[in-house]
Design an enzyme around this catalytic site. Structure first.
Site, mmCIF file in Angstrom:
data_model
loop_
_atom_site.group_PDB
_atom_site.id
_atom_site.type_symbol
_atom_site.label_atom_id
_atom_site.label_comp_id
_atom_site.label_asym_id
_atom_site.label_seq_id
_atom_site.Cartn_x
_atom_site.Cartn_y
_atom_site.Cartn_z
ATOM 1 N N ARG A 26 88.492 41.329 -28.850
ATOM 2 C CA ARG A 26 87.724 39.543 -28.176
ATOM 3 C C ARG A 26 88.917 39.481 -26.592
ATOM 4 N NH1 ARG A 26 83.160 37.470 -30.936
ATOM 5 N NH2 ARG A 26 82.701 36.847 -28.724
ATOM 6 N N ARG A 30 86.123 35.457 -22.372
ATOM 7 C CA ARG A 30 86.296 34.179 -22.714
ATOM 8 C C ARG A 30 87.787 33.926 -22.181
ATOM 9 N NH1 ARG A 30 85.036 34.242 -28.706
ATOM 10 N NH2 ARG A 30 86.506 35.113 -28.682
ATOM 11 N N ARG A 39 81.286 36.237 -15.012
ATOM 12 C CA ARG A 39 80.533 35.414 -15.361
ATOM 13 C C ARG A 39 79.334 34.391 -14.776
ATOM 14 N NH1 ARG A 39 76.812 33.834 -18.547
ATOM 15 N NH2 ARG A 39 76.719 33.480 -20.316
ATOM 16 N N ASP A 76 78.089 43.014 -26.870
ATOM 17 C CA ASP A 76 78.066 42.446 -28.233
ATOM 18 C C ASP A 76 77.271 43.051 -29.444
ATOM 19 O OD1 ASP A 76 78.967 39.312 -28.233
ATOM 20 O OD2 ASP A 76 76.631 39.670 -29.590
ATOM 21 N N TYR A 151 72.934 37.324 -38.947
ATOM 22 C CA TYR A 151 72.193 36.508 -37.844
ATOM 23 C C TYR A 151 71.092 37.585 -37.965
ATOM 24 C CZ TYR A 151 76.821 35.620 -35.910
ATOM 25 O OH TYR A 151 78.595 35.562 -36.228
HETATM 26 O O1 CP3 Z 1 87.025 42.016 -28.008
HETATM 27 C C1 CP3 Z 1 85.978 42.297 -26.821
HETATM 28 O O2 CP3 Z 1 85.912 41.395 -25.277
HETATM 29 C C2 CP3 Z 1 84.395 42.781 -26.235
HETATM 30 C C3 CP3 Z 1 84.004 42.326 -26.399
HETATM 31 C C4 CP3 Z 1 82.428 41.806 -27.592
HETATM 32 C C5 CP3 Z 1 82.418 40.088 -27.838
HETATM 33 N N1 CP3 Z 1 81.507 40.262 -28.122
HETATM 34 C C6 CP3 Z 1 82.041 40.074 -25.721
HETATM 35 C C7 CP3 Z 1 81.360 38.505 -26.121
HETATM 36 C C8 CP3 Z 1 83.026 41.818 -28.496
HETATM 37 C C9 CP3 Z 1 84.129 43.115 -28.896
HETATM 38 C C10 CP3 Z 1 82.085 41.362 -29.819
HETATM 39 C C11 CP3 Z 1 82.184 41.055 -30.858
HETATM 40 C C12 CP3 Z 1 81.024 39.869 -31.612
HETATM 41 N N2 CP3 Z 1 79.973 39.420 -30.968
HETATM 42 C C13 CP3 Z 1 81.250 39.642 -33.195
HETATM 43 C C14 CP3 Z 1 82.571 40.691 -34.122
HETATM 44 C C15 CP3 Z 1 84.021 39.491 -33.918
HETATM 45 C C16 CP3 Z 1 83.880 38.460 -33.988
HETATM 46 O O3 CP3 Z 1 84.610 38.091 -33.239
HETATM 47 O O4 CP3 Z 1 83.563 38.396 -35.772
HETATM 48 C C17 CP3 Z 1 80.292 38.899 -33.053
HETATM 49 C C18 CP3 Z 1 80.554 37.965 -34.749
HETATM 50 C C19 CP3 Z 1 79.232 38.066 -32.209
HETATM 51 C C20 CP3 Z 1 77.765 37.154 -32.146
HETATM 52 C C21 CP3 Z 1 78.975 36.508 -30.626
HETATM 53 N N3 CP3 Z 1 78.291 36.949 -29.501
HETATM 54 C C22 CP3 Z 1 78.708 35.225 -31.322
HETATM 55 C C23 CP3 Z 1 79.136 33.981 -32.122
HETATM 56 C C24 CP3 Z 1 79.042 34.613 -29.617
HETATM 57 C C25 CP3 Z 1 79.746 32.958 -29.304
HETATM 58 C C26 CP3 Z 1 80.872 32.807 -29.534
HETATM 59 C C27 CP3 Z 1 81.341 33.500 -29.426
HETATM 60 O O5 CP3 Z 1 82.588 33.998 -29.534
HETATM 61 O O6 CP3 Z 1 81.251 33.517 -27.664
HETATM 62 C C28 CP3 Z 1 78.909 35.513 -29.168
HETATM 63 C C29 CP3 Z 1 79.389 36.083 -26.909
HETATM 64 C C30 CP3 Z 1 80.287 36.934 -26.380
HETATM 65 N N4 CP3 Z 1 80.436 37.439 -26.890
HETATM 66 C C31 CP3 Z 1 81.053 36.456 -25.710
HETATM 67 C C32 CP3 Z 1 81.416 36.981 -25.151
HETATM 68 C C33 CP3 Z 1 82.443 37.992 -24.092
HETATM 69 C C34 CP3 Z 1 81.374 34.753 -24.512
HETATM 70 C C35 CP3 Z 1 79.732 34.902 -24.326
HETATM 71 C C36 CP3 Z 1 79.864 34.408 -22.949
HETATM 72 O O7 CP3 Z 1 80.569 34.660 -22.231
HETATM 73 O O8 CP3 Z 1 78.946 33.109 -22.226
#
Ligand code: CP3
Length: 350
Positions: A26, A30, A39, A76, A151
């Site tokens: 990640r 973020r 964003r 994602d 999910y």
């Molecule tokens: O590694 C990286 O930074 C690359 C991008 C990446 C994102 N999501 C971007 C994202 C990756 C590899 C993921 C994987 C992901 N997404 C997982 C598996 C990894 C883990 O952390 O367990 C899961 C469970 C998700 C589902 C998901 N997406 C959730 C639960 C959320 C909300 C909470 C959070 O973690 O922010 C997201 C949103 C998300 N995915 C954001 C980003 C940058 C934030 C969205 C925003 O900027 O509004």
């Protein structure tokens, strides 16, 4: 493999390096102010993911700031259910929400088309690969079928108890759903590899709490099928499997899934990691993301400890789960400097 082969790929081919490659789960987004600025220019998170220009920029932001050995594509795990016809959106400050799950037979009919609906991710990968230095690897990814299914079933992030109950009460339906996700995911990963992804990661973020036989059925079997399908398509990019929370069952996973790398979570013992290395796997992990955020002497000590315990075999330095959004950039910089021996340029926008 030669001197210009990215360090990450050398480690995944089984080489023990004088220093491990480093990247952070990640890392794209973020925790970086430049990400939050970018964003604000997207209408919503899903359209951000599907905009190759913006997604490529978010992918490159962390590697511009830090001398990391890999970039991970900005996307994602929930883009797959959306491509199969289930509505997905993100509530600000709350996380993902999904509409009612379509009939499985209906989604099965969408598998082929789903890869085309994800072609913008391929464009992002191609853009990034053309800009990224050759010594840095580009990672593509997808969610593990079980995690994505949780999910899809629950409609949001939760404690997964409804999804696990579903797994027990409707085993045939769950297996059918996992089969659809395996096929869609394998095609998606093939497309990512053909577009420039040099390593492929499967994020099975919710592999915890499963009994051994259930873990075999809903995690190991689908992962093995994905790797086999991707290999059958002629893709040779190495895989990293991340069965987060699997505990001792990570050894079953390593024995039965033909991935090159196994990502370990925070609880993995030194011994466990060394056993996996001795068994022919490259290991990745397992710094606590909360310790990275906390910083200080405890962080320094743990970084030294991880390097000491696992550098004798193929190892990729990383976290045990993703970077927490409010992690101080100075803490990330300190760890990257220690592991790489390279200075991190001071940046104005802190
Ligand atoms: O590694 C990286 O930074 C690359 C991008 C990446 C994102 N999501 C971007 C994202 C990756 C590899 C993921 C994987 C992901 N997404 C997982 C598996 C990894 C883990 O952390 O367990 C899961 C469970 C998700 C589902 C998901 N997406 C959730 C639960 C959320 C909300 C909470 C959070 O973690 O922010 C997201 C949103 C998300 N995915 C954001 C980003 C940058 C934030 C969205 C925003 O900027 O509004």
């Amino acid at each position: 493999m030669n001197e210009t082969t990215p360090r990450l790929l050398r480690a995944l081919s089984g080489e023990t390096l004088e220093r491990p490659p480093i990247w952070f789960m990640r890392q794209a987004g973020r925790s970086l102010p430049e990400y939050h600025e970018l964003r604000t220019r997207a209408a919503d998170f899903i359209s951000f993911c599907h905009n190759p220009e913006m997604a490529a920029e978010a992918t490159l932001q962390p590697v511009r700031r830090f001398p990391l050995d890999a970039a991970i594509v900005f996307a994602d795990i929930l883009l797959i259910p959306r491509a199969l016809g289930q509505e997905v959106w993100f509530e600000a400050g709350e996380g993902p929400r999904l509409g009612a799950m379509p009939e499985i037979a209906r989604m099965a009919g969408e598998v082929e088309a789903s890869t085309g609906r994800l072609s913008s991710i391929g464009e992002t990968l191609a853009r990034v690969r053309s800009e990224l230095e050759p010594e840095r690897a580009l990672i593509g990814f997808a969610g593990g079928p079980w995690t994505v299914a949780t999910y899809m079933i629950e409609g949001r992030g939760s404690d997964r108890s409804a999804a696990r109950t579903f797994a027990y009460e409707h085993p045939e339906t769950l297996d059918a759903l996992l089969d659809v996700l395996v096929d869609a995911t394998a095609r998606y990963l093939v497309m990512q590899a053909r577009s420039g992804a040099q390593a492929l990661k499967i994020f099975e973020s919710w592999a915890e709490g499963l009994a051994e036989d259930v873990f075999e059925r809903i995690v190991i079997r689908p992962h093995r099928a994905i790797v086999e399908q991707v290999r059958a398509a002629g893709v040779t990019a190495p895989f990293i499997g991340f069965p987060r929370g699997a505990g001792a069952l990570v050894e079953n996973y390593a024995r039965s899934v033909p991935v090159e790398g196994v990502a370990l979570d925070t609880q993995a013992s030194a011994e466990l990691g060394r056993r996996l290395q001795a068994g022919g796997k490259t290991i990745q992990g397992a710094l606590d993301n909360l310790l990275l955020r906390a910083g200080g002497a405890a962080l320094d000590a743990r970084v030294e400890g991880l390097l000491a315990q696992w550098s004798g075999g193929p190892y990729i330095f990383n976290l045990g789960h993703g970077v927490i959004p409010d992690t101080p950039i100075a803490h990330i910089a300190r760890v990257v400097e220690r592991v790489t021996g390279k200075p991190v340029k001071a940046m104005a926008a802190e």
